[in-house]
Design an enzyme around this catalytic site. Structure first.
Site, PDB file in Angstrom:
ATOM      1  N   SER A   7       1.382 -23.400   3.906  1.00 24.03           N
ATOM      2  CA  SER A   7       2.444 -22.598   4.509  1.00 24.03           C
ATOM      3  C   SER A   7       2.401 -21.193   3.920  1.00 24.03           C
ATOM      4  O   SER A   7       2.562 -21.018   2.704  1.00 24.03           O
ATOM      5  CB  SER A   7       3.808 -23.226   4.220  1.00 24.03           C
ATOM      6  OG  SER A   7       4.813 -22.267   4.477  1.00 24.03           O
ATOM      7  N   HIS A  32      -0.151 -22.991   8.407  1.00 22.27           N
ATOM      8  CA  HIS A  32       1.218 -23.313   8.809  1.00 22.27           C
ATOM      9  C   HIS A  32       2.076 -22.047   8.702  1.00 22.27           C
ATOM     10  O   HIS A  32       2.159 -21.431   7.634  1.00 22.27           O
ATOM     11  CB  HIS A  32       1.760 -24.418   7.894  1.00 22.27           C
ATOM     12  CG  HIS A  32       3.094 -24.939   8.299  1.00 22.27           C
ATOM     13  ND1 HIS A  32       3.264 -25.889   9.292  1.00 22.27           N
ATOM     14  CD2 HIS A  32       4.333 -24.657   7.844  1.00 22.27           C
ATOM     15  CE1 HIS A  32       4.542 -26.169   9.425  1.00 22.27           C
ATOM     16  NE2 HIS A  32       5.232 -25.420   8.560  1.00 22.27           N
ATOM     17  N   ASP A  34       5.756 -20.463   9.199  1.00 22.75           N
ATOM     18  CA  ASP A  34       7.179 -20.793   9.295  1.00 22.75           C
ATOM     19  C   ASP A  34       7.970 -19.616   9.838  1.00 22.75           C
ATOM     20  O   ASP A  34       8.088 -18.582   9.176  1.00 22.75           O
ATOM     21  CB  ASP A  34       7.711 -21.161   7.903  1.00 22.75           C
ATOM     22  CG  ASP A  34       7.220 -22.516   7.444  1.00 22.75           C
ATOM     23  OD1 ASP A  34       7.362 -23.486   8.209  1.00 22.75           O
ATOM     24  OD2 ASP A  34       6.680 -22.608   6.317  1.00 22.75           O
ATOM     25  N   MET A  36      11.604 -18.283  10.902  1.00 27.89           N
ATOM     26  CA  MET A  36      13.035 -18.570  10.680  1.00 27.89           C
ATOM     27  C   MET A  36      13.877 -17.419  11.203  1.00 27.89           C
ATOM     28  O   MET A  36      13.527 -16.256  10.989  1.00 27.89           O
ATOM     29  CB  MET A  36      13.298 -18.736   9.181  1.00 27.89           C
ATOM     30  CG  MET A  36      12.443 -19.792   8.526  1.00 27.89           C
ATOM     31  SD  MET A  36      12.782 -19.841   6.754  1.00 27.89           S
ATOM     32  CE  MET A  36      11.658 -21.131   6.253  1.00 27.89           C
ATOM     33  N   HIS A  65       5.611 -23.239  13.212  1.00 28.97           N
ATOM     34  CA  HIS A  65       6.801 -24.080  13.060  1.00 28.97           C
ATOM     35  C   HIS A  65       8.026 -23.213  13.324  1.00 28.97           C
ATOM     36  O   HIS A  65       8.378 -22.360  12.507  1.00 28.97           O
ATOM     37  CB  HIS A  65       6.795 -24.651  11.626  1.00 28.97           C
ATOM     38  CG  HIS A  65       7.998 -25.445  11.264  1.00 28.97           C
ATOM     39  ND1 HIS A  65       8.275 -25.802   9.961  1.00 28.97           N
ATOM     40  CD2 HIS A  65       9.004 -25.973  12.016  1.00 28.97           C
ATOM     41  CE1 HIS A  65       9.393 -26.508   9.927  1.00 28.97           C
ATOM     42  NE2 HIS A  65       9.856 -26.617  11.161  1.00 28.97           N
ATOM     43  N   MET A  67      11.656 -22.539  13.373  1.00 33.88           N
ATOM     44  CA  MET A  67      12.994 -22.906  12.907  1.00 33.88           C
ATOM     45  C   MET A  67      13.962 -21.874  13.476  1.00 33.88           C
ATOM     46  O   MET A  67      14.538 -21.051  12.755  1.00 33.88           O
ATOM     47  CB  MET A  67      13.019 -22.927  11.363  1.00 33.88           C
ATOM     48  CG  MET A  67      12.310 -24.141  10.800  1.00 33.88           C
ATOM     49  SD  MET A  67      11.879 -23.943   9.070  1.00 33.88           S
ATOM     50  CE  MET A  67      10.324 -23.087   9.234  1.00 33.88           C
ATOM     51  N   MET A 136      10.302 -33.309   8.634  1.00 33.24           N
ATOM     52  CA  MET A 136      10.746 -32.408   7.563  1.00 33.24           C
ATOM     53  C   MET A 136      11.190 -33.251   6.372  1.00 33.24           C
ATOM     54  O   MET A 136      12.091 -34.083   6.493  1.00 33.24           O
ATOM     55  CB  MET A 136      11.920 -31.548   8.029  1.00 33.24           C
ATOM     56  CG  MET A 136      11.573 -30.405   8.961  1.00 33.24           C
ATOM     57  SD  MET A 136      10.293 -29.297   8.350  1.00 33.24           S
ATOM     58  CE  MET A 136      11.013 -28.674   6.831  1.00 33.24           C
ATOM     59  N   ASP A 174       6.269 -31.945   5.982  1.00 36.51           N
ATOM     60  CA  ASP A 174       6.481 -30.567   5.512  1.00 36.51           C
ATOM     61  C   ASP A 174       7.653 -30.497   4.538  1.00 36.51           C
ATOM     62  O   ASP A 174       8.792 -30.761   4.917  1.00 36.51           O
ATOM     63  CB  ASP A 174       6.752 -29.698   6.755  1.00 36.51           C
ATOM     64  CG  ASP A 174       6.946 -28.227   6.455  1.00 36.51           C
ATOM     65  OD1 ASP A 174       6.775 -27.813   5.291  1.00 36.51           O
ATOM     66  OD2 ASP A 174       7.267 -27.484   7.406  1.00 36.51           O
TER      67      ASP A 174
END
Ligand code: DX5
Ligand code: ZN
Length: 216
Positions: A7, A32, A34, A36, A65, A67, A136, A174
């Site tokens: 990540s 990966h 992330d 957000m 990913h 979020m 998660m 993850d």
């Protein structure tokens, strides 16, 4: 063979380009990423410009990913930015079936992420349509948190369901994974392991990836 997906949330963003190249050379299997939004999770990370800026630096697949609230609004932009996998949260998407089909229609692999408290059984009907389920193992929003123990049981349950249905959905896990627990997580059924702090620890990316792979 289990894949390692570092990540980049734990990278030094002033060195992101260099870190991406080091991850690839160090044996990462996919990247990966992330995203957000400060709404679905209480943190803000990165978006389209950052993803685009690193797309040309590596051949690794981008495992994005999301979020974020209302992810369906932004699928086209993430595909344009270079995503190979797009994972939306079960808890953030009202029309999951439609969004998954939309992602797949664009030729990108589609995943659904489950927060720790969300049962695996919620995915029973949609599972055969999914390329990946992301379990998660921490509450999403931050790197460096502690692995939630009951996640291992969720991985086993998901693996059983996938085998029963005879589909080939991948299981990604993850949060809070390091060399002390990676083997148990793999043995529970994980196909892809995400690791942030364990990969970037002490700026020893290559050694850390080798150690994680060695611990499996
Ligand atoms: C958490 C993110 C994770 C996280 C993993 O919301 O989805 O990808 O960065 O970091 P570690 O491995 O440090 O728990
Ligand atoms: Zn993640």
């Amino acid at each position: 063979m289990v894949k390692i997906a570092p990540s980049i949330l734990s990278a030094d963003f002033s060195q992101l380009g260099k870190h991406v190249k080091r991850l690839e050379q160090g044996g990462a299997d996919l990247l990966h990423i992330d995203v957000m939004d400060g709404n679905f999770v209480p943190n803000i990370s990165l978006g389209f410009p950052v993803i685009k800026s690193i797309r040309g630096l590596t051949k690794l697949d981008f495992d994005v990913h999301l979020m974020i609230a209302e992810p369906s609004k932004y699928i086209d932009e993430f595909v344009k930015a270079g995503a190979d996998f797009i994972t939306v949260h079960y808890e953030a998407e009202t029309h999951l079936d439609r969004t998954i089909n939309y992602i797949k229609g664009l030729g990108v692999k589609a995943g659904v992420a489950l927060n720790p408290a969300t049962p695996v059984s919620q995915l029973k009907y949609i599972l055969p349509s999914l390329d990946m389920v992301l379990i998660m193992s921490v509450n999403p929003g931050f790197g460096g948190q502690k692995y939630i123990g009951y996640s291992t049981e969720k991985i086993r349950e998901l693996k059983t369901l996938i085998d029963e249905l005879g589909c080939n959905t991948l299981i990604e896990v993850d949060g809070g994974i390091d060399k002390s627990n990676i083997k148990t997580i793999k043995e529970a059924g994980a196909d892809i392991i995400v690791a942030g702090s364990a990969v970037f620890k002490d700026d020893e990316i290559e050694k850390n990836i080798t150690q994680l792979k060695g611990a499996i």
